[in-house]
Design a protein around this motif. Structure first.
Motif, mmCIF file in Angstrom:
data_model
loop_
_atom_site.group_PDB
_atom_site.id
_atom_site.type_symbol
_atom_site.label_atom_id
_atom_site.label_comp_id
_atom_site.label_asym_id
_atom_site.label_seq_id
_atom_site.Cartn_x
_atom_site.Cartn_y
_atom_site.Cartn_z
ATOM 1 N N LYS A 60 0.839 -1.184 0.000
ATOM 2 C CA LYS A 60 0.000 0.000 0.000
ATOM 3 C C LYS A 60 0.878 1.240 0.000
ATOM 4 C CE LYS A 60 -3.864 -2.218 2.382
ATOM 5 N NZ LYS A 60 -4.786 -2.150 3.530
ATOM 6 N N THR A 61 0.595 2.095 -0.954
ATOM 7 C CA THR A 61 1.364 3.328 -1.055
ATOM 8 C C THR A 61 0.404 4.494 -1.149
ATOM 9 O OG1 THR A 61 1.422 3.190 -3.450
ATOM 10 C CG2 THR A 61 3.225 2.134 -2.264
ATOM 11 N N GLY A 62 0.939 5.641 -1.303
ATOM 12 C CA GLY A 62 0.111 6.836 -1.404
ATOM 13 C C GLY A 62 0.767 7.969 -0.647
ATOM 14 N N PRO A 63 0.724 7.903 0.697
ATOM 15 C CA PRO A 63 1.375 8.963 1.477
ATOM 16 C C PRO A 63 2.860 9.100 1.174
ATOM 17 C CG PRO A 63 -0.091 7.656 2.866
ATOM 18 C CD PRO A 63 -0.026 6.959 1.543
ATOM 19 N N SER A 64 3.544 7.969 0.931
ATOM 20 C CA SER A 64 4.979 8.052 0.670
ATOM 21 C C SER A 64 5.269 8.807 -0.621
ATOM 22 C CB SER A 64 5.584 6.647 0.603
ATOM 23 O OG SER A 64 4.956 5.883 -0.404
ATOM 24 N N PHE A 123 4.780 18.685 -12.474
ATOM 25 C CA PHE A 123 3.590 18.460 -13.294
ATOM 26 C C PHE A 123 3.870 17.451 -14.402
ATOM 27 C CE2 PHE A 123 1.070 19.548 -17.073
ATOM 28 C CZ PHE A 123 -0.217 19.355 -16.571
ATOM 29 N N VAL A 124 4.990 17.622 -15.075
ATOM 30 C CA VAL A 124 5.338 16.711 -16.168
ATOM 31 C C VAL A 124 5.516 15.286 -15.650
ATOM 32 C CG1 VAL A 124 7.103 16.159 -17.885
ATOM 33 C CG2 VAL A 124 6.359 18.523 -17.570
ATOM 34 N N ALA A 125 6.174 15.127 -14.500
ATOM 35 C CA ALA A 125 6.387 13.793 -13.935
ATOM 36 C C ALA A 125 5.066 13.143 -13.557
ATOM 37 C CB ALA A 125 7.307 13.885 -12.722
ATOM 38 N N LEU A 126 4.129 13.911 -13.010
ATOM 39 C CA LEU A 126 2.831 13.353 -12.624
ATOM 40 C C LEU A 126 2.040 12.902 -13.858
ATOM 41 C CD1 LEU A 126 1.721 15.805 -9.777
ATOM 42 C CD2 LEU A 126 2.641 13.483 -9.555
ATOM 43 N N VAL A 127 2.069 13.695 -14.917
ATOM 44 C CA VAL A 127 1.401 13.282 -16.156
ATOM 45 C C VAL A 127 2.049 12.024 -16.716
ATOM 46 C CG1 VAL A 127 0.933 13.942 -18.543
ATOM 47 C CG2 VAL A 127 0.633 15.619 -16.723
ATOM 48 N N SER A 128 3.369 11.982 -16.653
ATOM 49 C CA SER A 128 4.094 10.809 -17.143
ATOM 50 C C SER A 128 3.732 9.563 -16.353
ATOM 51 C CB SER A 128 5.600 11.077 -17.050
ATOM 52 O OG SER A 128 6.336 9.893 -17.263
ATOM 53 N N VAL A 129 3.728 9.677 -15.031
ATOM 54 C CA VAL A 129 3.412 8.522 -14.184
ATOM 55 C C VAL A 129 1.974 8.066 -14.401
ATOM 56 C CG1 VAL A 129 3.072 7.794 -11.794
ATOM 57 C CG2 VAL A 129 5.145 9.016 -12.443
ATOM 58 N N MET A 136 6.665 -0.019 -8.347
ATOM 59 C CA MET A 136 7.949 0.099 -9.028
ATOM 60 C C MET A 136 7.890 1.160 -10.130
ATOM 61 S SD MET A 136 10.500 -1.861 -8.028
ATOM 62 C CE MET A 136 11.442 -2.112 -9.534
ATOM 63 N N ALA A 137 6.823 1.104 -10.928
ATOM 64 C CA ALA A 137 6.686 2.066 -12.020
ATOM 65 C C ALA A 137 6.526 3.481 -11.486
ATOM 66 C CB ALA A 137 5.483 1.689 -12.890
ATOM 67 N N THR A 138 5.826 3.626 -10.368
ATOM 68 C CA THR A 138 5.625 4.951 -9.790
ATOM 69 C C THR A 138 6.936 5.536 -9.287
ATOM 70 O OG1 THR A 138 3.367 4.394 -9.123
ATOM 71 C CG2 THR A 138 4.401 6.261 -8.025
ATOM 72 N N MET A 139 7.701 4.740 -8.544
ATOM 73 C CA MET A 139 8.954 5.244 -7.983
ATOM 74 C C MET A 139 9.938 5.645 -9.076
ATOM 75 S SD MET A 139 9.715 2.898 -4.619
ATOM 76 C CE MET A 139 9.856 1.385 -5.557
ATOM 77 N N VAL A 140 10.124 4.743 -10.039
ATOM 78 C CA VAL A 140 11.074 5.038 -11.110
ATOM 79 C C VAL A 140 10.548 6.167 -11.997
ATOM 80 C CG1 VAL A 140 12.224 4.110 -13.148
ATOM 81 C CG2 VAL A 140 12.018 2.720 -11.093
ATOM 82 N N ILE A 143 8.276 0.793 -19.225
ATOM 83 C CA ILE A 143 7.177 1.582 -19.791
ATOM 84 C C ILE A 143 7.112 2.956 -19.140
ATOM 85 C CG2 ILE A 143 4.656 1.739 -19.921
ATOM 86 C CD1 ILE A 143 4.564 -1.252 -20.341
ATOM 87 N N SER A 144 7.305 3.002 -17.829
ATOM 88 C CA SER A 144 7.277 4.293 -17.134
ATOM 89 C C SER A 144 8.434 5.180 -17.570
ATOM 90 C CB SER A 144 7.322 4.072 -15.618
ATOM 91 O OG SER A 144 8.566 3.532 -15.216
ATOM 92 N N VAL A 145 9.582 4.582 -17.898
ATOM 93 C CA VAL A 145 10.721 5.363 -18.379
ATOM 94 C C VAL A 145 10.436 5.918 -19.770
ATOM 95 C CG1 VAL A 145 13.175 5.302 -18.944
ATOM 96 C CG2 VAL A 145 12.327 4.017 -16.979
ATOM 97 N N VAL A 146 9.836 5.101 -20.633
ATOM 98 C CA VAL A 146 9.467 5.573 -21.975
ATOM 99 C C VAL A 146 8.496 6.744 -21.872
ATOM 100 C CG1 VAL A 146 8.274 4.965 -24.113
ATOM 101 C CG2 VAL A 146 9.888 3.353 -23.080
ATOM 102 N N ALA A 147 7.517 6.623 -20.970
ATOM 103 C CA ALA A 147 6.560 7.720 -20.775
ATOM 104 C C ALA A 147 7.270 8.984 -20.305
ATOM 105 C CB ALA A 147 5.487 7.301 -19.771
#
Length: 351
Positions: A174-178, A205-211, A234-238, A310-314
């Protein structure tokens, strides 16, 4: 590539609203679809070809459905006042064992009064409960029911708690606050680095859209392939890390060019032509490194590798398109909302 990236950056800067709206709608659509139709996840932690995996497969074949991940529950019994072998305490534990044998899904119950079932100080015992014909996803509820069934031991003053013997791969992360704390910390650092709130919010902003785009796509792919529960985190952190970092490359270069008097669109074009190439190269390096996980022979790691890719490509795509679009729309206002007593690097006139 330099010329191609420069033309792309210039076009995005001149058509900023089109690029911005396209990315926001795409991220919202992908993330919305993922939330509306969440895909199933997998907890497969098998390692094909290893002796341990062969032993596991043989046990499952020999013992049938009763042998599966999470098919055993262990209850720890603790006596703070004396040994469990004392007549009253032993009788209470045996009553609890008898009651456990009558519970649904229970195939066998091992009493703690067996060889190796009690600790050397005789105050800690282990009740083993083997389950059969159950739903692995309901192990948590079954464990709670079994723990409550051991009340006869508690009534005698003993402490009974379930031991955790589940598969670590089945844990729900469970994540979210972190992530929120991480984004806030990144924003604070960027404010100190740039000295303006507007410039600091662009990489965030750009990172949030990407994630959001990456997570939405990963969620949809979960309908076609087995997706580990850990894939999202994993995708969120990276994605957050590289998304902020890559946007920062471009923003820093752009602000230096603005400070030198270069017009906005031309500054964006030069920025994407030069720093954009560094972003593409850095992203490609990360993707190649993650691809090495495909050679590990561990399906869970292999999936996490290409999913994180995939998250890196985004992150790369948003950096070379959305960032120049925002910089074109903001113009010299990228240096607006200065923070008192802070002087960021590469700051240009507010214009």
């Amino acid at each position: 590539m330099t010329r191609l990236l420069g033309r792309l950056g210039g076009w995005c800067a001149r058509h900023g609203w089109i690029v911005l709206v396209t990315w926001v709608l795409a991220a919202a659509a992908l993330m919305g679809s993922n939330l509306a139709f969440p895909s199933p996840t997998s907890s497969d932690a098998s390692v094909p070809g290893t002796d341990a995996q062969r032993a596991h497969d043989l046990m499952k074949t020999g013992f049938g459905s009763g042998y599966q991940a999470g098919g055993t529950v262990q209850l720890l019994v603790y006596s703070a006042d004396g040994p469990l072998l004392e007549d009253t305490r032993k009788k209470a534990v045996e009553d609890a064992v008898d009651r456990l044998r009558t519970m649904p899904h229970v195939a066998e119950v091992e009493t703690p009064f067996r060889m190796g079932g009690i600790s050397s100080n005789l105050q800690i015992g282990l009740i083993g409960v083997r389950l059969e014909g159950h739903d692995p996803d309901a192990v948590g509820t079954i464990t709670q029911d079994l723990s409550e069934a051991a009340d006869p031991a508690r009534e005698a003053g003993l402490e009974v708690v379930p031991a955790d013997s589940s598969n670590p791969a089945s844990k729900e992360i469970k994540t979210g606050p972190s992530e929120v704390v991480g984004v806030i910390c990144a924003l604070v650092v960027l404010v100190f680095a740039f000295g303006t709130l507007v410039a600091a919010t662009v990489p965030i902003f750009v990172a949030l859209v990407s994630v959001a785009s990456g997570l939405g796509l990963i969620g949809l792919l979960g309908w076609a392939v087995d997706m580990p529960k850990q894939a999202g985190i994993m995708a969120t952190m990276v994605g957050l890390g590289v998304g902020i970092d890559y946007a920062l490359f471009l923003l820093s270069r752009h602000r230096r060019l603005l400070a030198d008097g270069v017009p906005v669109v031309e500054s964006v074009r030069r920025t994407v032509a030069s720093s954009g190439g560094a972003v593409v190269f850095a992203g490609g390096t990360v993707i190649i490194a993650l691809s090495a996980l495909l050679l590990a022979g561990f399906p869970l790691l292999a999936t996490l590798g290409w999913v994180t890719g995939i998250s890196v490509v985004a992150a790369v795509l948003t950096s070379i398109t959305l960032v120049p679009a925002l910089l074109g729309l903001l113009g010299h206002r990228v240096n607006a909302l200065r923070v008192p007593f802070l002087r960021g690097s590469g700051s240009g006139g507010a214009g």
